[in-house]
Design a protein around this motif. Structure first.
Motif, PDB file in Angstrom:
ATOM      1  N   CYS A 141       0.808  -0.786  -0.065  1.00  0.00           N
ATOM      2  CA  CYS A 141      -0.112   0.019   0.113  1.00  0.00           C
ATOM      3  C   CYS A 141       0.727   1.443   0.045  1.00  0.00           C
ATOM      4  CB  CYS A 141      -1.038  -0.092   1.582  1.00  0.00           C
ATOM      5  SG  CYS A 141      -1.972  -1.361   1.379  1.00  0.00           S
ATOM      6  N   THR A 142       0.035   2.305  -0.020  1.00  0.00           N
ATOM      7  CA  THR A 142       1.054   3.539  -0.295  1.00  0.00           C
ATOM      8  C   THR A 142       0.257   5.054   1.176  1.00  0.00           C
ATOM      9  OG1 THR A 142       2.250   6.075  -1.162  1.00  0.00           O
ATOM     10  CG2 THR A 142      -0.100   4.457  -2.439  1.00  0.00           C
ATOM     11  N   ILE A 156      -5.507  10.007   7.428  1.00  0.00           N
ATOM     12  CA  ILE A 156      -4.337   9.541   6.501  1.00  0.00           C
ATOM     13  C   ILE A 156      -5.431   8.446   5.641  1.00  0.00           C
ATOM     14  CG2 ILE A 156      -3.409   7.150   7.214  1.00  0.00           C
ATOM     15  CD1 ILE A 156      -2.956   8.304  10.478  1.00  0.00           C
ATOM     16  N   LEU A 157      -4.247   8.772   5.071  1.00  0.00           N
ATOM     17  CA  LEU A 157      -5.138   8.014   3.277  1.00  0.00           C
ATOM     18  C   LEU A 157      -4.415   6.778   3.494  1.00  0.00           C
ATOM     19  CD1 LEU A 157      -7.405   8.197   1.139  1.00  0.00           C
ATOM     20  CD2 LEU A 157      -5.926   9.023   0.024  1.00  0.00           C
ATOM     21  N   GLY A 212       6.579   5.699  -3.794  1.00  0.00           N
ATOM     22  CA  GLY A 212       6.679   6.570  -3.106  1.00  0.00           C
ATOM     23  C   GLY A 212       5.572   7.122  -2.020  1.00  0.00           C
ATOM     24  N   TYR A 213       4.994   8.261  -1.683  1.00  0.00           N
ATOM     25  CA  TYR A 213       4.422   7.965  -1.004  1.00  0.00           C
ATOM     26  C   TYR A 213       3.277   9.305  -1.567  1.00  0.00           C
ATOM     27  CZ  TYR A 213       6.156  13.183   0.148  1.00  0.00           C
ATOM     28  OH  TYR A 213       6.944  14.182   0.238  1.00  0.00           O
ATOM     29  N   LEU A 214       1.380   9.422  -0.809  1.00  0.00           N
ATOM     30  CA  LEU A 214       0.850  10.285  -1.174  1.00  0.00           C
ATOM     31  C   LEU A 214       1.149  11.975  -0.581  1.00  0.00           C
ATOM     32  CD1 LEU A 214      -2.273   8.568  -0.262  1.00  0.00           C
ATOM     33  CD2 LEU A 214      -1.418   8.996  -2.347  1.00  0.00           C
ATOM     34  N   HIS A 259      13.449  -1.439 -12.719  1.00  0.00           N
ATOM     35  CA  HIS A 259      14.517   0.212 -13.355  1.00  0.00           C
ATOM     36  C   HIS A 259      13.858   1.337 -13.606  1.00  0.00           C
ATOM     37  CE1 HIS A 259      17.406  -3.030 -13.205  1.00  0.00           C
ATOM     38  NE2 HIS A 259      17.022  -3.821 -13.790  1.00  0.00           N
ATOM     39  N   SER A 260      12.562   1.706 -12.778  1.00  0.00           N
ATOM     40  CA  SER A 260      11.940   3.271 -13.196  1.00  0.00           C
ATOM     41  C   SER A 260      11.148   3.535 -12.500  1.00  0.00           C
ATOM     42  CB  SER A 260      11.271   3.034 -15.032  1.00  0.00           C
ATOM     43  OG  SER A 260      10.502   2.401 -14.555  1.00  0.00           O
ATOM     44  N   LYS A 261      11.366   4.874 -12.236  1.00  0.00           N
ATOM     45  CA  LYS A 261       9.882   5.167 -10.617  1.00  0.00           C
ATOM     46  C   LYS A 261       9.577   6.337 -11.089  1.00  0.00           C
ATOM     47  CE  LYS A 261      10.575   6.914  -5.839  1.00  0.00           C
ATOM     48  NZ  LYS A 261      10.080   6.224  -5.280  1.00  0.00           N
ATOM     49  N   GLN A 262       8.284   6.808 -10.160  1.00  0.00           N
ATOM     50  CA  GLN A 262       7.806   7.887 -10.982  1.00  0.00           C
ATOM     51  C   GLN A 262       6.965   8.411  -9.947  1.00  0.00           C
ATOM     52  OE1 GLN A 262       7.096   6.142 -13.934  1.00  0.00           O
ATOM     53  NE2 GLN A 262       6.455   4.908 -12.473  1.00  0.00           N
ATOM     54  N   GLY A 263       7.050   9.521  -9.297  1.00  0.00           N
ATOM     55  CA  GLY A 263       6.051  10.096  -8.291  1.00  0.00           C
ATOM     56  C   GLY A 263       6.182  11.490  -7.636  1.00  0.00           C
ATOM     57  N   VAL A 264       5.436  11.798  -7.022  1.00  0.00           N
ATOM     58  CA  VAL A 264       4.754  13.271  -6.736  1.00  0.00           C
ATOM     59  C   VAL A 264       5.679  13.515  -5.348  1.00  0.00           C
ATOM     60  CG1 VAL A 264       2.894  14.323  -6.379  1.00  0.00           C
ATOM     61  CG2 VAL A 264       2.771  12.682  -7.982  1.00  0.00           C
ATOM     62  N   SER A 265       5.961  14.585  -5.644  1.00  0.00           N
ATOM     63  CA  SER A 265       6.215  15.105  -4.268  1.00  0.00           C
ATOM     64  C   SER A 265       5.797  16.503  -3.267  1.00  0.00           C
ATOM     65  CB  SER A 265       7.908  14.911  -4.260  1.00  0.00           C
ATOM     66  OG  SER A 265       8.667  15.624  -2.851  1.00  0.00           O
ATOM     67  N   VAL A 266       6.749  17.229  -2.453  1.00  0.00           N
ATOM     68  CA  VAL A 266       5.662  18.761  -2.608  1.00  0.00           C
ATOM     69  C   VAL A 266       7.282  19.228  -1.645  1.00  0.00           C
ATOM     70  CG1 VAL A 266       4.848  19.953  -0.962  1.00  0.00           C
ATOM     71  CG2 VAL A 266       4.003  17.955  -1.856  1.00  0.00           C
TER      72      VAL A 266
END
Length: 375
Positions: A141-142, A156-157, A212-214, A259-266
């Protein structure tokens, strides 16, 4: 010298949490003053705008927590070991996310592998065990942690890949299943959560390089759904409405868990999106920031990093000079290393003997997790 209460409060609100915890013993008046919710808010509002109050929470292969101060000159200094938020023989730990000085920690016991979810303040060392989600934790889960201004409550989601998304409002004390995004499947890439380690039998493994995380900003959680090629998903925690934000042109979305990653951050309160892609043995990392929230045309590519070794990079923090702290996974080294985007500040840890699973930047806070829940 008889100082007015407002002056004393203003002075104390500028001090580190560690000092304030000691100063509670000075007098009953100071004890009462530092314990007030108004003072906690005043202290945090000052801390979040002061880089000296920004700390790094680190988790190593022995499941020990450490905190470190941040500096653009020396990335990690005065590293201190923290007491774990609960005791006992444990099979695995993971830092899911940090927000407002609080850390969401996942724990599994050994040998039963029971799941425990903790809300922990690493500054005060206070923690509270949260109710377990209704659905099994066997699926990777994330998670996300955010504050709902409308209800004055932290929420918390949890999302997974089997249409079992849930939300927990701390004041309610119970998880509730929510509708899934209209695409029908919030697919989350597995990162082999909580690998079993036998002392000396396995090398340190990067357990979170592919998830990643939300990211929480503007009252909503954000993440990338594998079924949406051109948009990220948003979820407002006040009215529980889904939305979408168009991704920048040029973002490499290739869902290859190896070998790849994508995500969202602040970063500095600004929504960011990033990707790492491999091509002929070379890894390319790209980072965009959204200067005007919700406006596709405002995406600005901040920088690109090319390497033959760094197969996964996650942005963690932006310094006042614009330099970005990056968590990097290397092919030739177990665990994670931290370096800055201009690579002029060195790498931590420098010894191959040290193995860090993950790290999050948090702001010192006096907030008590026990006071945020009704149970």
């Amino acid at each position: 010298m008889d100082l007015q209460e407002e002056i004393i409060m203003d002075i104390l609100s500028r001090l580190p949490v560690r000092s304030l915890l000691r100063f509670k013993c000075v007098s009953k008046f100071w004890m009462s003053l530092i314990s007030q919710s108004y003072f906690t808010t005043k202290h945090f509002n000052h801390a979040k705008n002061n880089q000296s109050f920004q700390k790094m929470l680190l988790l190593n292969k022995e499941f020990s927590f450490h905190c470190s101060s941040l500096s653009s000159v020396q990335l990690f200094e005065d590293v201190q070991r923290l007491d774990r938020p609960c005791s006992g023989k444990l099979w695995g730990w993971k830092i899911h996310c940090c927000y407002d000085g609080l850390a969401l920690i996942g724990v599994r016991n050994y040998p039963d592998k029971d799941f425990i979810l903790l809300l922990w303040n690493p500054s005060t060392r206070e923690s509270v065990v949260l109710p377990n989600p209704k659905f099994s934790q066997e699926v990777s889960c994330t998670w996300g942690l955010g504050y709902d201004l409308t209800s004055d409550d932290y929420k918390i989601l949890k999302i997974d890949g089997k249409e079992r998304n849930e939300i927990l409002a701390l004041k309610s004390g119970s998880w509730r299943k929510i509708d899934d995004h209209p695409t029908g499947d919030n697919s989350v890439l597995s990162d082999m959560d909580y690998l079993a380690f036998r002392h000396g039998a396995l090398d340190c493994v990067d357990t979170s390089s592919n998830m990643g995380y939300l990211a929480f900003v503007r009252g909503a959680f954000h993440w990338i759904d594998s079924l949406l090629n051109h948009s990220m998903v948003t979820f407002s925690i006040s009215d529980e409405v889904y939305g979408e934000i168009l991704l920048p042109v040029g973002l490499d979305l290739v869902f290859d868990i190896m070998h790849s990653k994508q995500g969202v951050s602040v970063l500095e309160g600004v929504l960011c999106v990033y990707s790492t892609r491999i091509d002929h043995g070379k890894y390319t990392f790209k980072l965009w920031v959204m200067n005007d929230y919700g406006v596709k045309e405002s995406w600005n590519q901040l920088f690109t990093i090319q390497s033959t070794d760094l197969y996964s990079i996650t942005p963690k923090y932006m310094f006042s000079d614009g330099d970005v702290l990056l968590r990097c996974s290397q092919l030739k080294r177990s665990g994670s290393v931290f370096k800055t985007s201009n690579e002029s500040s060195g790498v931590w840890p420098q010894s191959d003997l040290e193995c860090i699973q993950d790290g999050f930047v948090y702001t010192e806070s006096l907030t008590s997790p026990k006071l945020l829940t009704w149970y």
